[in-house]
Design an enzyme around this catalytic site. Structure first.
Site, short mmCIF file in Angstrom:
data_model
loop_
_atom_site.label_atom_id
_atom_site.label_comp_id
_atom_site.label_asym_id
_atom_site.label_seq_id
_atom_site.Cartn_x
_atom_site.Cartn_y
_atom_site.Cartn_z
N GLY A 1 46.96 44.01 65.19
CA GLY A 1 46.29 45.29 65.35
C GLY A 1 47.17 46.42 64.82
CD GLN B 1 50.95 50.89 66.09
OE1 GLN B 1 49.81 50.45 66.02
NE2 GLN B 1 51.99 50.11 66.25
CB CYS C 1 54.58 47.31 69.82
SG CYS C 1 53.90 48.85 69.20
CG LEU C 2 52.94 45.75 63.99
CD1 LEU C 2 51.80 46.02 63.00
CD2 LEU C 2 53.76 44.55 63.54
CG HIS D 1 49.11 46.99 72.24
ND1 HIS D 1 50.30 46.49 72.71
CD2 HIS D 1 49.42 47.67 71.10
CE1 HIS D 1 51.29 46.85 71.90
NE2 HIS D 1 50.78 47.58 70.91
CD GLU D 2 46.74 48.04 68.26
OE1 GLU D 2 47.21 49.14 67.92
OE2 GLU D 2 47.40 46.98 68.18
CG HIS E 1 49.59 52.29 69.75
ND1 HIS E 1 50.91 52.68 69.86
CD2 HIS E 1 49.63 50.96 69.51
CE1 HIS E 1 51.70 51.62 69.71
NE2 HIS E 1 50.96 50.56 69.50
O1 K1U Z 1 49.97 47.73 67.92
C1 K1U Z 1 50.71 47.01 67.30
O2 K1U Z 1 51.83 47.36 67.03
C2 K1U Z 1 50.25 45.65 66.87
C3 K1U Z 1 50.59 44.57 67.88
C4 K1U Z 1 49.36 44.29 68.69
C5 K1U Z 1 49.51 43.41 69.90
C6 K1U Z 1 50.28 42.29 69.94
C7 K1U Z 1 50.36 41.51 71.07
C8 K1U Z 1 49.63 41.85 72.17
C9 K1U Z 1 48.87 42.98 72.14
C10 K1U Z 1 48.79 43.76 71.01
C11 K1U Z 1 51.05 43.36 67.11
O3 K1U Z 1 50.35 42.81 66.36
S1 K1U Z 1 52.66 42.88 67.33
C12 K1U Z 1 52.74 41.42 66.35
C13 K1U Z 1 52.93 40.27 67.19
O4 K1U Z 1 54.01 40.12 67.60
C14 K1U Z 1 51.88 39.33 67.60
C15 K1U Z 1 51.10 38.70 66.69
C16 K1U Z 1 50.16 37.78 67.12
C17 K1U Z 1 49.98 37.51 68.46
C18 K1U Z 1 50.77 38.15 69.38
C19 K1U Z 1 51.75 39.04 68.94
ZN ZN Z 2 51.64 48.63 69.31
#
Ligand code: K1U
Ligand code: ZN
Length: 168
Positions: A46, A51, A92-93, A134-135, A138
């Protein structure tokens, strides 16, 4: 299309409250394309406009294994959330390398416009529901580490600032 720079915690701009998207026009369509490219390139599931330092209510998500089911949420609003809650590790990115357990509603029902501006109702469960929450946080200027204890959060802040200083 272009890759967009992602703000890193504890950048204060991550705490900006986003404003409604006024029209799904060429500017928003170009932003959606850039955000999807940025999310896929960063291996995220996401990305919120906040962000990438755009403070409008726009989210892109793809929780599919094949990474071929992009979802665009414009001006999302929660209609319902399940009383049942789940605890799972989140990343989170904007806080690279940090993962911690966060409790969220297991399911949500939301209303949002899609990439064509059509109003949709979406029922989501499990990872998609968690990602939407989560998004949407943000867009309200909230980063997931703010659910953690002040001790953990301060440790993360110090680690991030150290890493950012070393990068310069
Ligand atoms: O918002 C963001 O920074 C994106 C975030 C979203 C997210 C990840 C995990 C749980 C809730 C929301 C990411 O994509 S972080 C990338 C990551 O580590 C991940 C990728 C796939 C599954 C779980 C985590
Ligand atoms: Zn995030």
């Amino acid at each position: 299309m272009a890759l967009l720079p992602i703000l890193s915690y504890p950048d204060p701009r991550l705490h900006t409250v986003a404003q409604a998207v006024q029209a799904v026009d060429d500017r928003i369509r170009a932003l959606i394309a850039d955000m999807l490219e940025t999310m896929y390139e960063s291996n995220g599931i996401g990305l919120a406009a906040t962000q990438v330092n755009i403070h409008e209510r726009l989210i892109v998500i793809d929780v599919s294994e094949e990474r071929n089911q992009p979802m665009v949420l414009i001006n999302p609003e929660v209609l319902w959330q399940s009383p049942e809650r789940v605890r799972g590790d989140e990343g989170c990115l904007s806080v690279p390398g940090i993962y911690d357990g966060i409790e969220r509603a297991r399911a949500v029902k939301i209303q949002a416009q899609d990439g064509e501006g059509q109003l949709r109702t979406i029922e989501a469960e499990d990872l998609l529901a968690v990602c939407i929450q989560h998004e949407m946080d943000h867009l309200m200027g909230k980063v997931f580490v703010e659910y953690l204890s002040p001790l953990k959060r301060n440790r993360i802040k110090t680690k991030m600032l150290k890493a950012q200083r070393a990068e310069r």
